[in-house]
Motif scaffolding. Structure first.
Motif, PDB file in Angstrom:
ATOM      1  N   VAL A  78       0.829  -1.209   0.000  1.00  0.00           N
ATOM      2  CA  VAL A  78       0.000   0.000   0.000  1.00  0.00           C
ATOM      3  C   VAL A  78       0.862   1.257   0.000  1.00  0.00           C
ATOM      4  O   VAL A  78       0.438   2.323  -0.448  1.00  0.00           O
ATOM      5  CB  VAL A  78      -0.956  -0.005   1.226  1.00  0.00           C
ATOM      6  N   LEU A  79       2.099   1.131   0.477  1.00  0.00           N
ATOM      7  CA  LEU A  79       3.004   2.276   0.564  1.00  0.00           C
ATOM      8  C   LEU A  79       3.184   2.959  -0.801  1.00  0.00           C
ATOM      9  O   LEU A  79       3.257   4.191  -0.882  1.00  0.00           O
ATOM     10  CB  LEU A  79       4.355   1.825   1.116  1.00  0.00           C
ATOM     11  N   LYS A  80       3.250   2.167  -1.859  1.00  0.00           N
ATOM     12  CA  LYS A  80       3.447   2.731  -3.201  1.00  0.00           C
ATOM     13  C   LYS A  80       2.296   3.650  -3.576  1.00  0.00           C
ATOM     14  O   LYS A  80       2.501   4.733  -4.140  1.00  0.00           O
ATOM     15  CB  LYS A  80       3.583   1.593  -4.223  1.00  0.00           C
ATOM     16  N   GLN A  81       1.061   3.241  -3.216  1.00  0.00           N
ATOM     17  CA  GLN A  81      -0.101   4.067  -3.525  1.00  0.00           C
ATOM     18  C   GLN A  81      -0.180   5.283  -2.600  1.00  0.00           C
ATOM     19  O   GLN A  81      -0.604   6.361  -3.012  1.00  0.00           O
ATOM     20  CB  GLN A  81      -1.382   3.224  -3.444  1.00  0.00           C
ATOM     21  N   ILE A  82       0.250   5.122  -1.345  1.00  0.00           N
ATOM     22  CA  ILE A  82       0.290   6.246  -0.409  1.00  0.00           C
ATOM     23  C   ILE A  82       1.234   7.329  -0.943  1.00  0.00           C
ATOM     24  O   ILE A  82       0.915   8.520  -0.929  1.00  0.00           O
ATOM     25  CB  ILE A  82       0.742   5.773   0.994  1.00  0.00           C
ATOM     26  N   LYS A  83       2.395   6.914  -1.444  1.00  0.00           N
ATOM     27  CA  LYS A  83       3.361   7.861  -2.010  1.00  0.00           C
ATOM     28  C   LYS A  83       2.795   8.527  -3.268  1.00  0.00           C
ATOM     29  O   LYS A  83       2.922   9.740  -3.461  1.00  0.00           O
ATOM     30  CB  LYS A  83       4.660   7.127  -2.359  1.00  0.00           C
ATOM     31  N   SER A  84       2.157   7.728  -4.107  1.00  0.00           N
ATOM     32  CA  SER A  84       1.595   8.246  -5.353  1.00  0.00           C
ATOM     33  C   SER A  84       0.523   9.297  -5.087  1.00  0.00           C
ATOM     34  O   SER A  84       0.395  10.274  -5.838  1.00  0.00           O
ATOM     35  CB  SER A  84       1.011   7.091  -6.168  1.00  0.00           C
ATOM     36  N   ASP A  85      -0.236   9.116  -3.994  1.00  0.00           N
ATOM     37  CA  ASP A  85      -1.302  10.065  -3.644  1.00  0.00           C
ATOM     38  C   ASP A  85      -0.763  11.313  -2.946  1.00  0.00           C
ATOM     39  O   ASP A  85      -1.521  12.255  -2.684  1.00  0.00           O
ATOM     40  CB  ASP A  85      -2.330   9.380  -2.737  1.00  0.00           C
ATOM     41  N   GLY A  86       0.515  11.324  -2.611  1.00  0.00           N
ATOM     42  CA  GLY A  86       1.113  12.498  -1.980  1.00  0.00           C
ATOM     43  C   GLY A  86       0.648  12.737  -0.557  1.00  0.00           C
ATOM     44  O   GLY A  86       0.539  13.892  -0.112  1.00  0.00           O
ATOM     45  N   VAL A  87       0.386  11.664   0.159  1.00  0.00           N
ATOM     46  CA  VAL A  87      -0.120  11.771   1.539  1.00  0.00           C
ATOM     47  C   VAL A  87       0.913  12.438   2.448  1.00  0.00           C
ATOM     48  O   VAL A  87       2.102  12.105   2.420  1.00  0.00           O
ATOM     49  CB  VAL A  87      -0.486  10.362   2.074  1.00  0.00           C
ATOM     50  N   ASP A  88       0.457  13.402   3.244  1.00  0.00           N
ATOM     51  CA  ASP A  88       1.326  14.104   4.196  1.00  0.00           C
ATOM     52  C   ASP A  88       1.448  13.355   5.518  1.00  0.00           C
ATOM     53  O   ASP A  88       2.527  13.276   6.098  1.00  0.00           O
ATOM     54  CB  ASP A  88       0.772  15.507   4.477  1.00  0.00           C
ATOM     55  N   VAL A  89       0.306  12.839   6.005  1.00  0.00           N
ATOM     56  CA  VAL A  89       0.281  12.102   7.266  1.00  0.00           C
ATOM     57  C   VAL A  89      -0.574  10.854   7.080  1.00  0.00           C
ATOM     58  O   VAL A  89      -1.692  10.941   6.559  1.00  0.00           O
ATOM     59  CB  VAL A  89      -0.304  12.960   8.422  1.00  0.00           C
ATOM     60  N   PHE A  90      -0.045   9.705   7.509  1.00  0.00           N
ATOM     61  CA  PHE A  90      -0.810   8.456   7.475  1.00  0.00           C
ATOM     62  C   PHE A  90      -1.228   8.099   8.894  1.00  0.00           C
ATOM     63  O   PHE A  90      -0.405   8.112   9.811  1.00  0.00           O
ATOM     64  CB  PHE A  90       0.006   7.313   6.874  1.00  0.00           C
ATOM     65  N   HIS A  91      -2.508   7.755   9.057  1.00  0.00           N
ATOM     66  CA  HIS A  91      -3.052   7.454  10.382  1.00  0.00           C
ATOM     67  C   HIS A  91      -3.553   6.014  10.424  1.00  0.00           C
ATOM     68  O   HIS A  91      -4.532   5.665   9.758  1.00  0.00           O
ATOM     69  CB  HIS A  91      -4.196   8.417  10.704  1.00  0.00           C
ATOM     70  N   GLY A  92      -2.882   5.172  11.205  1.00  0.00           N
ATOM     71  CA  GLY A  92      -3.361   3.813  11.453  1.00  0.00           C
ATOM     72  C   GLY A  92      -4.407   3.863  12.548  1.00  0.00           C
ATOM     73  O   GLY A  92      -4.104   4.230  13.684  1.00  0.00           O
ATOM     74  N   LEU A  93      -5.624   3.506  12.229  1.00  0.00           N
ATOM     75  CA  LEU A  93      -6.749   3.719  13.141  1.00  0.00           C
ATOM     76  C   LEU A  93      -6.965   2.591  14.145  1.00  0.00           C
ATOM     77  O   LEU A  93      -7.773   2.732  15.054  1.00  0.00           O
ATOM     78  CB  LEU A  93      -8.034   3.929  12.325  1.00  0.00           C
ATOM     79  N   SER A  94      -6.245   1.481  13.963  1.00  0.00           N
ATOM     80  CA  SER A  94      -6.509   0.329  14.847  1.00  0.00           C
ATOM     81  C   SER A  94      -5.226  -0.400  15.245  1.00  0.00           C
ATOM     82  O   SER A  94      -5.132  -1.615  15.154  1.00  0.00           O
ATOM     83  CB  SER A  94      -7.478  -0.643  14.165  1.00  0.00           C
ATOM     84  N   GLY A  95      -4.223   0.367  15.665  1.00  0.00           N
ATOM     85  CA  GLY A  95      -3.020  -0.237  16.224  1.00  0.00           C
ATOM     86  C   GLY A  95      -1.988  -0.704  15.224  1.00  0.00           C
ATOM     87  O   GLY A  95      -1.013  -1.347  15.610  1.00  0.00           O
ATOM     88  N   GLU A  96      -2.169  -0.394  13.938  1.00  0.00           N
ATOM     89  CA  GLU A  96      -1.234  -0.867  12.915  1.00  0.00           C
ATOM     90  C   GLU A  96      -0.884   0.246  11.934  1.00  0.00           C
ATOM     91  O   GLU A  96      -1.717   1.121  11.656  1.00  0.00           O
ATOM     92  CB  GLU A  96      -1.842  -2.020  12.119  1.00  0.00           C
ATOM     93  N   ILE A  97       0.333   0.188  11.404  1.00  0.00           N
ATOM     94  CA  ILE A  97       0.737   1.039  10.283  1.00  0.00           C
ATOM     95  C   ILE A  97       1.541   0.181   9.308  1.00  0.00           C
ATOM     96  O   ILE A  97       2.185  -0.780   9.710  1.00  0.00           O
ATOM     97  CB  ILE A  97       1.576   2.258  10.726  1.00  0.00           C
ATOM     98  N   PRO A  98       1.515   0.523   8.026  1.00  0.00           N
ATOM     99  CA  PRO A  98       2.336  -0.240   7.069  1.00  0.00           C
ATOM    100  C   PRO A  98       3.814   0.051   7.272  1.00  0.00           C
ATOM    101  O   PRO A  98       4.186   1.093   7.818  1.00  0.00           O
ATOM    102  CB  PRO A  98       1.844   0.255   5.701  1.00  0.00           C
TER     103      PRO A  98
END
Length: 369
Positions: A78-98
């Motif tokens: 999913v990281l590749k799509q997060i980068k492509s979307d230009g996300v500034d902050v990623f929020h893991g809502l349930s105890g996890e992050i990629p």
């Protein structure tokens, strides 16, 4: 600002984690509509409880391979799509992050709701405990900021994961606006007729599992002349309750409801004389908030997080002390003045969990990062 969310629970969970995720995204989009919100969903949605606005974008795996291996996509690809979307902050809502966010200079936040699997390991399988521990610890160590949903959860994160307290921010949960809307007399009557329950009853809401301790309420109700309605999904623990009910001839006194809509759930809260929540441990205890917004007095457990959620004017008992629970119930059933006082002061207390306050706190964390 572009914010990304791990949205698995948004589209696939109808209970606690799903409700938290949907409510948080909803209120952020309401109060900060100029930001863009990317909801990373590993597979086609099954739950349709979030109305997507113009500022929200559901993002699914973009290749056949990752659609097939969606669980792995959520953790890494999913990281590749997060980068492509230009996300500034990623929020893991349930105890996890990629993995890989820091390496790719993407700021991250993780919400940790509870560490019950650490405090009460017997409630979880060996493999579930190991998986939860690995994922949660990685997220807590590697996220730029950790959001705990209560002071109790913050203490547990510090104790079990050795995280610097300055990295952890406590931001309480709110609840869906449906619990803040007053149901009409007609709606209440239709509910009672549909589910064939009595006009006067005590209420418990939550998954019917050992930790929630509904059996203690059933034992208390055996000694009191008022029925009990229990709303929640049944697990193996339900068998213990069912056996006790049959043994003590309580079949006409205990009512079980399951699969209610949010509107129906808000209706049953408003119909109840008293809400009872003798859980052994929670990260927060959102049903308490729902009850207080519904102007229903609360009896809950005296230790742990419960006083944070219930405030100074709820009643607190030892969850296994049946006599104490009976006395608290009888006090509210007999004293109209006490009940009204608890309702009014509880409603004042619960205003701190309103949407705008929570949205401001979360947005401030994003801006700081």
């Amino acid at each position: 600002m572009k914010i990304g969310f791990d949205a698995k629970r948004v589209f696939h969970n109808t209970t606690g984690l799903g409700n938290y995720s949907r409510d948080l995204i909803r209120i952020l989009a309401k109060f900060y509509p100029k930001s863009t919100y990317y909801l990373y969903n590993p597979k086609p949605k099954k739950v349709y409880r979030l109305e997507l606005t113009q500022s929200m974008h559901e993002v699914l795996p973009n290749t056949k391979f990752w659609k097939k291996y969606s669980s792995l996509w959520r953790q890494t690809a999913v990281l590749k799509q997060i980068k492509s979307d230009g996300v500034d902050v990623f929020h893991g809502l349930s105890g996890e992050i990629p993995r890989g966010l820091t390496k790719n200079k993407i700021k991250s936040v993780v919400t940790i709701h509870d560490l019950i699997f650490m405090r009460y390991p017997k409630l979880y399988s060996f493999f579930d405990r190991k998986i939860h521990f690995k994922k949660f610890k990685y997220a807590a160590k590697n996220a730029n900021k950790v959001i705990a949903i209560s002071e109790q959860t913050k203490k547990d994160i510090i104790t079990f994961f050795k995280i610097d307290p300055s990295k952890i921010e406590v931001v309480y949960q709110g609840c869906n606006n449906v619990f803040k809307e007053e149901r009409s007399v007609i709606e209440k009557k239709e509910f009672l007729d549909k589910y064939k329950i009595p006009d006067t009853f005590l209420l418990n809401v939550g998954t019917i599992e050992e930790r929630k301790n509904a059996l203690s309420i059933v034992k208390a109700v055996k000694e009191i002349d008022i029925p009990l309605v229990i709303v929640g999904r049944k697990t193996k623990y339900y068998t213990q309750i069912e056996n006790y009910i049959q043994k003590n001839n309580l079949e006409n006194k205990i009512y079980f409801l399951e699969g209610l809509t949010l509107k129906e759930l808000s209706t049953v809260y408003q119909l109840a004389e008293v809400f009872i929540y003798p859980s052994i441990f929670e990260g927060f205890g959102i049903p308490i908030i729902e009850a207080l917004f519904s102007k229903t007095p609360v009896i809950t457990s005296k230790e742990g997080v419960f006083p944070e959620a219930g405030g100074p004017n709820s009643l607190y008992v030892d969850p296994y002390n049946i006599k104490e629970m009976i006395e608290a119930i009888e006090l509210l059933l007999k004293s109209k003045n006490k009940k009204e006082e608890m309702v009014n002061k509880g409603f004042d207390f619960v205003q701190q969990f309103n949407d705008e306050i929570i949205a401001k706190k979360i947005k401030a964390i994003y801006k700081e990062l």
